[in-house]
Design a protein around this motif. Sequence first.
Motif, PDB file in Angstrom:
ATOM      1  N   ALA A  96     -17.889 -15.715 -23.989  1.00  0.00           N
ATOM      2  CA  ALA A  96     -16.898 -15.861 -22.904  1.00  0.00           C
ATOM      3  C   ALA A  96     -15.682 -16.728 -23.110  1.00  0.00           C
ATOM      4  CB  ALA A  96     -17.497 -16.528 -21.492  1.00  0.00           C
ATOM      5  N   PRO A  97     -14.512 -16.817 -22.710  1.00  0.00           N
ATOM      6  CA  PRO A  97     -14.203 -15.975 -21.700  1.00  0.00           C
ATOM      7  C   PRO A  97     -13.923 -14.663 -22.186  1.00  0.00           C
ATOM      8  CG  PRO A  97     -12.132 -17.316 -21.964  1.00  0.00           C
ATOM      9  CD  PRO A  97     -13.467 -17.832 -23.104  1.00  0.00           C
ATOM     10  N   PHE A  98     -14.212 -13.546 -21.277  1.00  0.00           N
ATOM     11  CA  PHE A  98     -14.181 -12.195 -21.543  1.00  0.00           C
ATOM     12  C   PHE A  98     -12.474 -12.056 -21.124  1.00  0.00           C
ATOM     13  CE2 PHE A  98     -18.627 -12.511 -20.951  1.00  0.00           C
ATOM     14  CZ  PHE A  98     -18.971 -11.862 -22.192  1.00  0.00           C
ATOM     15  N   THR A  99     -11.518 -11.321 -21.747  1.00  0.00           N
ATOM     16  CA  THR A  99     -10.147 -11.235 -21.460  1.00  0.00           C
ATOM     17  C   THR A  99      -9.876  -9.923 -21.438  1.00  0.00           C
ATOM     18  OG1 THR A  99      -9.961 -13.537 -22.569  1.00  0.00           O
ATOM     19  CG2 THR A  99      -7.909 -12.039 -21.889  1.00  0.00           C
ATOM     20  N   ALA A 100      -9.182  -9.459 -20.290  1.00  0.00           N
ATOM     21  CA  ALA A 100      -8.333  -8.254 -20.384  1.00  0.00           C
ATOM     22  C   ALA A 100      -6.843  -8.385 -20.048  1.00  0.00           C
ATOM     23  CB  ALA A 100      -9.179  -7.108 -19.000  1.00  0.00           C
ATOM     24  N   GLU A 101      -6.203  -7.538 -20.925  1.00  0.00           N
ATOM     25  CA  GLU A 101      -4.709  -7.755 -20.775  1.00  0.00           C
ATOM     26  C   GLU A 101      -4.085  -6.685 -19.998  1.00  0.00           C
ATOM     27  OE1 GLU A 101      -2.714 -10.146 -24.081  1.00  0.00           O
ATOM     28  OE2 GLU A 101      -4.804  -9.678 -25.124  1.00  0.00           O
ATOM     29  N   PHE A 102      -3.014  -6.920 -19.124  1.00  0.00           N
ATOM     30  CA  PHE A 102      -2.304  -5.890 -18.466  1.00  0.00           C
ATOM     31  C   PHE A 102      -0.845  -6.103 -18.591  1.00  0.00           C
ATOM     32  CE2 PHE A 102      -6.300  -6.132 -16.346  1.00  0.00           C
ATOM     33  CZ  PHE A 102      -6.632  -5.171 -16.152  1.00  0.00           C
ATOM     34  N   LYS A 103      -0.003  -5.085 -18.813  1.00  0.00           N
ATOM     35  CA  LYS A 103       1.481  -5.243 -18.989  1.00  0.00           C
ATOM     36  C   LYS A 103       1.959  -3.810 -18.758  1.00  0.00           C
ATOM     37  CE  LYS A 103       2.033  -4.230 -23.892  1.00  0.00           C
ATOM     38  NZ  LYS A 103       2.681  -4.547 -25.108  1.00  0.00           N
ATOM     39  N   SER A 104       3.593  -3.803 -18.570  1.00  0.00           N
ATOM     40  CA  SER A 104       4.059  -2.584 -18.366  1.00  0.00           C
ATOM     41  C   SER A 104       3.574  -1.976 -17.299  1.00  0.00           C
ATOM     42  CB  SER A 104       4.028  -1.584 -19.591  1.00  0.00           C
ATOM     43  OG  SER A 104       4.470  -2.286 -20.770  1.00  0.00           O
ATOM     44  N   PHE A 105       3.508  -2.730 -15.942  1.00  0.00           N
ATOM     45  CA  PHE A 105       3.010  -2.015 -14.771  1.00  0.00           C
ATOM     46  C   PHE A 105       4.239  -1.200 -14.150  1.00  0.00           C
ATOM     47  CE2 PHE A 105       2.161  -6.787 -14.975  1.00  0.00           C
ATOM     48  CZ  PHE A 105       0.911  -6.474 -15.144  1.00  0.00           C
ATOM     49  N   SER A 106       3.541  -0.119 -13.667  1.00  0.00           N
ATOM     50  CA  SER A 106       4.567   0.958 -13.052  1.00  0.00           C
ATOM     51  C   SER A 106       3.821   1.300 -11.778  1.00  0.00           C
ATOM     52  CB  SER A 106       4.669   2.072 -14.184  1.00  0.00           C
ATOM     53  OG  SER A 106       5.700   2.976 -13.547  1.00  0.00           O
ATOM     54  N   LEU A 107       4.625   1.458 -10.637  1.00  0.00           N
ATOM     55  CA  LEU A 107       4.266   1.936  -9.312  1.00  0.00           C
ATOM     56  C   LEU A 107       5.376   2.587  -8.736  1.00  0.00           C
ATOM     57  CD1 LEU A 107       2.736  -1.439  -7.824  1.00  0.00           C
ATOM     58  CD2 LEU A 107       1.343   0.573  -8.844  1.00  0.00           C
TER      59      LEU A 107
ATOM     60  N   MET B 160       0.900  -1.173   0.006  1.00  0.00           N
ATOM     61  CA  MET B 160      -0.003  -0.088   0.048  1.00  0.00           C
ATOM     62  C   MET B 160       0.831   1.274   0.055  1.00  0.00           C
ATOM     63  SD  MET B 160      -3.109  -1.336   2.515  1.00  0.00           S
ATOM     64  CE  MET B 160      -4.083  -0.031   2.073  1.00  0.00           C
ATOM     65  N   TYR B 161       0.559   2.273  -0.539  1.00  0.00           N
ATOM     66  CA  TYR B 161       1.505   3.390  -0.817  1.00  0.00           C
ATOM     67  C   TYR B 161       0.485   4.857  -0.215  1.00  0.00           C
ATOM     68  CZ  TYR B 161       3.561   0.392  -4.012  1.00  0.00           C
ATOM     69  OH  TYR B 161       4.101  -0.750  -4.612  1.00  0.00           O
ATOM     70  N   GLN B 162       1.243   5.574   0.574  1.00  0.00           N
ATOM     71  CA  GLN B 162       0.765   6.839   0.995  1.00  0.00           C
ATOM     72  C   GLN B 162       1.179   7.689  -0.247  1.00  0.00           C
ATOM     73  OE1 GLN B 162      -0.901   7.362   3.571  1.00  0.00           O
ATOM     74  NE2 GLN B 162      -1.370   9.666   3.007  1.00  0.00           N
ATOM     75  N   HIS B 163       0.255   7.977  -1.135  1.00  0.00           N
ATOM     76  CA  HIS B 163       0.241   8.788  -2.321  1.00  0.00           C
ATOM     77  C   HIS B 163       1.072   8.042  -3.236  1.00  0.00           C
ATOM     78  CE1 HIS B 163      -0.423  12.100   0.855  1.00  0.00           C
ATOM     79  NE2 HIS B 163      -1.418  11.863   0.059  1.00  0.00           N
ATOM     80  N   GLY B 164       1.043   8.286  -4.419  1.00  0.00           N
ATOM     81  CA  GLY B 164       1.602   7.429  -5.766  1.00  0.00           C
ATOM     82  C   GLY B 164       0.949   7.688  -6.957  1.00  0.00           C
ATOM     83  N   PHE B 165       1.792   7.048  -7.961  1.00  0.00           N
ATOM     84  CA  PHE B 165       1.495   6.915  -9.190  1.00  0.00           C
ATOM     85  C   PHE B 165       1.242   5.365  -9.641  1.00  0.00           C
ATOM     86  CE2 PHE B 165       3.186   6.634 -13.549  1.00  0.00           C
ATOM     87  CZ  PHE B 165       2.122   7.400 -14.400  1.00  0.00           C
ATOM     88  N   TYR B 166       0.077   5.107 -10.342  1.00  0.00           N
ATOM     89  CA  TYR B 166      -0.198   3.929 -10.627  1.00  0.00           C
ATOM     90  C   TYR B 166      -0.446   3.982 -12.275  1.00  0.00           C
ATOM     91  CZ  TYR B 166      -1.379   4.435  -5.746  1.00  0.00           C
ATOM     92  OH  TYR B 166      -1.492   4.519  -4.278  1.00  0.00           O
ATOM     93  N   SER B 167       0.183   2.859 -12.768  1.00  0.00           N
ATOM     94  CA  SER B 167      -0.068   3.019 -14.057  1.00  0.00           C
ATOM     95  C   SER B 167       0.198   1.641 -15.047  1.00  0.00           C
ATOM     96  CB  SER B 167       1.247   3.912 -14.917  1.00  0.00           C
ATOM     97  OG  SER B 167       1.102   3.849 -16.186  1.00  0.00           O
ATOM     98  N   SER B 168      -0.593   1.415 -16.166  1.00  0.00           N
ATOM     99  CA  SER B 168      -0.411   0.033 -16.555  1.00  0.00           C
ATOM    100  C   SER B 168      -0.952   0.255 -18.135  1.00  0.00           C
ATOM    101  CB  SER B 168      -1.266  -1.331 -16.021  1.00  0.00           C
ATOM    102  OG  SER B 168      -1.132  -2.543 -16.741  1.00  0.00           O
ATOM    103  N   MET B 169      -0.358  -0.464 -18.911  1.00  0.00           N
ATOM    104  CA  MET B 169      -0.838  -0.876 -20.294  1.00  0.00           C
ATOM    105  C   MET B 169      -1.852  -1.840 -20.244  1.00  0.00           C
ATOM    106  SD  MET B 169       1.108   1.167 -22.258  1.00  0.00           S
ATOM    107  CE  MET B 169       0.959   0.594 -24.001  1.00  0.00           C
ATOM    108  N   ILE B 170      -3.311  -1.438 -20.954  1.00  0.00           N
ATOM    109  CA  ILE B 170      -4.173  -2.384 -20.728  1.00  0.00           C
ATOM    110  C   ILE B 170      -4.812  -2.591 -22.084  1.00  0.00           C
ATOM    111  CG2 ILE B 170      -6.699  -2.655 -19.882  1.00  0.00           C
ATOM    112  CD1 ILE B 170      -5.638  -0.713 -17.473  1.00  0.00           C
ATOM    113  N   LYS B 171      -5.225  -3.956 -22.375  1.00  0.00           N
ATOM    114  CA  LYS B 171      -6.008  -4.125 -23.720  1.00  0.00           C
ATOM    115  C   LYS B 171      -7.326  -4.752 -22.958  1.00  0.00           C
ATOM    116  CE  LYS B 171      -4.612  -7.131 -26.980  1.00  0.00           C
ATOM    117  NZ  LYS B 171      -4.300  -7.693 -28.086  1.00  0.00           N
ATOM    118  N   LEU B 172      -8.326  -4.284 -23.627  1.00  0.00           N
ATOM    119  CA  LEU B 172     -10.058  -4.628 -23.009  1.00  0.00           C
ATOM    120  C   LEU B 172     -10.429  -5.817 -23.722  1.00  0.00           C
ATOM    121  CD1 LEU B 172     -11.191  -1.165 -22.298  1.00  0.00           C
ATOM    122  CD2 LEU B 172     -10.279  -2.901 -20.716  1.00  0.00           C
ATOM    123  N   PRO B 173     -11.420  -6.369 -23.417  1.00  0.00           N
ATOM    124  CA  PRO B 173     -12.085  -7.607 -24.085  1.00  0.00           C
ATOM    125  C   PRO B 173     -12.437  -7.042 -25.522  1.00  0.00           C
ATOM    126  CG  PRO B 173     -12.712  -7.510 -22.031  1.00  0.00           C
ATOM    127  CD  PRO B 173     -12.040  -6.186 -22.054  1.00  0.00           C
ATOM    128  N   ALA B 174     -12.593  -7.941 -26.421  1.00  0.00           N
ATOM    129  CA  ALA B 174     -12.889  -7.683 -27.743  1.00  0.00           C
ATOM    130  C   ALA B 174     -14.472  -8.080 -28.162  1.00  0.00           C
ATOM    131  CB  ALA B 174     -12.022  -8.602 -28.878  1.00  0.00           C
TER     132      ALA B 174
END
Length: 343
Positions: free
Chosen positions: A221-232, A74-88
Motif C-alpha cells: 500500500a497505498p494501492f493507486t488507480a489514476e483517472f484522467k480524460s473524463f468524458s460524460l 445524474m443522467y437519463q442515458h449517457g456515455f461515460y468514459s475515462s482513461m484509467i491506469k490500475l495499481p502496479a
Amino acid sequence: MFKSSHNPIFFIVIFLVLDLGLRSSAFTNLNSLSFEESLSPLFGDGNLVRSPDDLSVRLLLDRYTGSGFISSNMYQHGFYSSMIKLPADYSAGVVVAFYTSNGDVFEKTHDELDIEFLGNIKGKPWRFQTNLYGNGSTHRGREERYRLWFDPSKEFHRYSILWTPHKIIFWVDDVPIREVIRSDAMGADYPAKPMALYATIWDASDWATSGGKYKANYKFAPFTAEFKSFSLDGCSVDPIQEVPTYCSDSVDFLESQDYSSINSHQRAAMRRFRQRFMYYSYCYDTVRYPEPLPECVIIPAEKDRFKETGRLKFGGTEARERRRNHRQQRPVIESDPDERKLL
C-alpha cells in the motif's frame, strides 16, 4: 482528379479510405472535462488526490480506507468514459470499479452498469468483469468475466460505457467487448432510471482475486488507480422528477456518435476478444439459468467452449495459453504478441 473509375489508383485510394474508415477510432471527438466541471469526491478524504491542473485524479487504498468519486449530475442515458491506469505490482484483493448506479436514490430498485477490475498478482494477466442490473434485479446477475490482453498498470487505457434506451456497449480502448441489445422480454431488468457515474477503489479480499484465495497485502500500500480524460455525455436530470421531453434530443445525439455503433472491423475485434479472453458468461451458465435470459445471443461454436457452469472447459483457450506460457517461461500476458492489439 481521376478521369476514369477504371484507373487502378482510384481503386487503391478508395480501398484505403474505406479501410481507414473501418479502423477509425470511436473516440476521436470526445469532450474532455476537468474534475471540477463534472465530478465530486465521494469518500476517502485525503486518499482522493486531484492534480494541480484538475484534469486527473488518483484514488488510493490504504489499510484505513479506500476512496471514490461520483459525477456531479445524474443522467437519463449517457456515455461515460475515462482513461484509467490500475495499481502496479501486487494488487490482489483490490477492486477498482468504474460504474453507473442510482442506488443512493433508489435503494431497493436500483439500476447499475459495472466495469470491475478484480485485483492482480504481478506477472499474471489482469481479470475484470462487466455486469448490469435493472430495477433491483440483483438476484439475476448478468456477469461476464474476462482477461485483459495488456498490462493496465503500465499505461493509461480508455474504458467506456454507453447506455441508451436500445443498447448498452462496454468498450476497452477501441474494442467493443460486450453489447446488450434491449428486448421487450427483459422488461424492467433493463436499466431505465437516471444514473450517476462512480469510480472507487476498495478492499474486496473475500471474493475478488481467485474467489478470495489471494488477499490484499498492505505491505504494497497505498494501492493507486489514476483517472484522467473524463468524458460524460447525456441528459442531466433530477432523478425524482419526471424525465423532461428534451432528453429525446440527447438520445438522438448519443446514437449519432461513433461510440454508439459497431462497424464490421470492430465487430470482428469484439468476436476475437470474446473468443480469446472471455472465461465466464452467464448466458452459458445453465446451472444458474436453465433457460438463457432473453438478451442472450447463443453462438453454438462459442457455447461449445464452456461448461454448464458458464466457465471455460478445461483445455480451452486459457489452458492452452497457460501451457504455452509454461513452455516459454514468461508471463502469459506476453505470450502472444498478436493478442496485444485486437484492432
